[in-house]
Enzyme design. Structure first.
Site: not given
Length: 216
Positions: A16-17
């Site tokens: 997850h950025g």
């Protein structure tokens, strides 16, 4: 894309950025090239944001629970989960640390639904947008209120490349703990192979002009 089945279920697990714009493009590409939609599990707080209901419907987002995830997979759909969720989005940084804690619910979902897990990682996703959530104050605020107070910055037109690892097949002999660790190692392997550590915004911008790159 050949690792995404033409039909039938699969569980996609991704890093997850700070802002998961890579997953938005990924969903669009699956729809364009495969004619399939991919459901995604989103954090509870997203469903409380005014005006987001239509957007969440477009992205086929749901907030669980585990039984619902299993039901979707057993119905033959694709489903995506980021075990790190908001915590990983806020706290991870240009070193691309995987922050999953002891989460293994996603692995149990895959076991209960008897589906393969496909690991996913997008190169330079932390260079496109960055979060200040790793500072002590914002980490405390998140752990206290479970709401992403941390400011973000970015929107840099860096080169993004999404990589899918080999599917991890369903194995009834593997426990949820073992499968969770195996999946984490698979995502980490994608990071080690494809990401410059620590990430650098300028280098990621320059990669837009390179057809290929070499990472030592």
């Amino acid at each position: 894309m050949e690792k995404i089945p033409e039909e039938g279920p699969a569980l996609i697990i991704f890093y997850h950025g700070a802002i998961p714009i890579d997953f938005y493009y990924f969903m669009a590409k699956i729809f364009i090239h495969k004619g399939r939609t991919c459901r995604v599990v989103a954090d509870h707080f997203v469903f409380k944001i005014p005006g987001f209901s239509l957007l969440l419907d477009v992205f086929c987002a749901l907030h669980g629970p585990r039984e619902k995830c299993v039901e979707i997979l057993r119905s033959g759909h694709l489903l995506a989960i980021s075990p790190g969720g908001v915590r990983e989005a806020l706290i991870s940084d240009e070193t691309y640390n995987i922050i999953w804690g002891n989460r293994k619910g996603f692995a149990q979902v895959a076991i209960d639904a008897k589906v393969p897990i496909i690991p996913m990682f997008t190169q330079n996703i932390r260079e496109g947008f960055r979060s200040l959530g790793g500072t002590r104050l914002f980490r405390w605020l998140y752990e206290k209120f479970r709401y992403p107070f941390a400011p973000m910055y970015g929107g840099f037109p860096v080169k993004l490349r999404t990589y899918l690892g080999d599917p991890i097949p369903y194995d009834p002999k593997v426990t949820a703990e073992e499968l969770a660790e195996k999946t984490k190692n698979a995502v980490q392997a994608l990071i080690d192979k494809h990401q410059r550590i620590p990430g650098n915004i300028m280098s990621a911008l320059l990669e837009r002009f390179h057809k290929k790159q070499n990472i030592n």
